[in-house]
Motif scaffolding. Structure first.
Motif, mmCIF file in Angstrom:
data_model
loop_
_atom_site.group_PDB
_atom_site.id
_atom_site.type_symbol
_atom_site.label_atom_id
_atom_site.label_comp_id
_atom_site.label_asym_id
_atom_site.label_seq_id
_atom_site.Cartn_x
_atom_site.Cartn_y
_atom_site.Cartn_z
ATOM 1 N N TYR A 38 -5.822 2.620 -0.539
ATOM 2 C CA TYR A 38 -4.601 2.055 -1.130
ATOM 3 C C TYR A 38 -4.317 0.651 -0.605
ATOM 4 O O TYR A 38 -3.792 -0.192 -1.333
ATOM 5 N N ALA A 39 -4.671 0.375 0.635
ATOM 6 C CA ALA A 39 -4.492 -0.977 1.173
ATOM 7 C C ALA A 39 -5.384 -1.969 0.423
ATOM 8 O O ALA A 39 -4.943 -3.085 0.103
ATOM 9 N N LYS A 82 -6.507 -1.611 -2.695
ATOM 10 C CA LYS A 82 -5.963 -1.750 -4.050
ATOM 11 C C LYS A 82 -4.721 -2.646 -4.043
ATOM 12 O O LYS A 82 -4.553 -3.488 -4.927
ATOM 13 N N ALA A 83 -3.858 -2.475 -3.070
ATOM 14 C CA ALA A 83 -2.652 -3.309 -2.973
ATOM 15 C C ALA A 83 -3.034 -4.766 -2.731
ATOM 16 O O ALA A 83 -2.422 -5.672 -3.293
ATOM 17 N N ARG A 84 -4.058 -4.984 -1.914
ATOM 18 C CA ARG A 84 -4.528 -6.345 -1.660
ATOM 19 C C ARG A 84 -5.057 -6.973 -2.949
ATOM 20 O O ARG A 84 -4.780 -8.139 -3.241
ATOM 21 N N TRP A 132 3.531 7.975 3.711
ATOM 22 C CA TRP A 132 2.474 7.053 4.122
ATOM 23 C C TRP A 132 1.970 7.387 5.524
ATOM 24 O O TRP A 132 0.766 7.363 5.778
ATOM 25 N N ALA A 137 0.799 -1.222 0.000
ATOM 26 C CA ALA A 137 0.000 0.000 0.000
ATOM 27 C C ALA A 137 0.839 1.284 0.000
ATOM 28 O O ALA A 137 0.567 2.186 -0.794
ATOM 29 N N TYR A 169 0.717 3.865 -3.161
ATOM 30 C CA TYR A 169 0.363 5.273 -2.962
ATOM 31 C C TYR A 169 1.413 6.202 -3.582
ATOM 32 O O TYR A 169 1.073 7.093 -4.360
ATOM 33 N N LYS A 192 -5.498 5.619 3.318
ATOM 34 C CA LYS A 192 -4.733 4.403 3.571
ATOM 35 C C LYS A 192 -5.579 3.172 3.290
ATOM 36 O O LYS A 192 -5.099 2.204 2.693
#
Length: 129
Positions: A94-95, A97-99, A83, A53, A57, A91
């Motif tokens: 983006y967390a 999306k990263a997942r 961050w 994440a 970002y 947060k």
């Protein structure tokens, strides 16, 4: 060990009790940055498909960061600082999306280190370390 102290019963309780005491130390921030060094550097190469994440970002919102900070150690500190300043709502975005990106790239593994590090990042975010 004192027998009057209630011991954690499940493995997740054991992990949480150990990690929570570990995260309260000043050493925790340094250790997390050390752990992040390799995984975040690899994630940075993925651009908008980054699996971490904080890196996702900065890749998205600060695309020139690599040019402005060509030395990885310096860039790592900047990524971490940016961050930490981010609002919780951002947060979470983006967390997620990263997942999603991790799920796309995830290969079956034994002892998934990436999800362990993601859990560490989440716990640090909650503690605002």
């Amino acid at each position: 060990m004192d027998s009057s102290t209630s011991a954690p019963t499940t493995s997740s309780e054991k992990i949480n009790s150990v990690t929570m005491s570990w995260y309260t130390s000043a050493q925790a921030q340094t250790e997390v940055i050390n752990l992040a060094r390799c995984t975040w550097e690899e994630a940075e190469k993925l651009g908008d498909k980054a699996t971490k994440a904080p890196v996702l970002y900065t890749n998205t919102c600060f695309p020139r960061l690599k040019e402005d900070y060509p030395i990885w150690e310096d860039r790592l500190q900047v990524i971490y600082g940016l961050w930490r300043k981010l609002r919780l709502e951002q947060k979470v975005f983006y967390a997620e999306k990263a997942r999603e990106n991790r799920d796309l790239f995830q290969e079956p593994q034994h002892g998934d280190v990436n999800s362990d590090l993601a859990e560490i990042e989440q716990m640090l975010d909650k503690l605002n370390v």
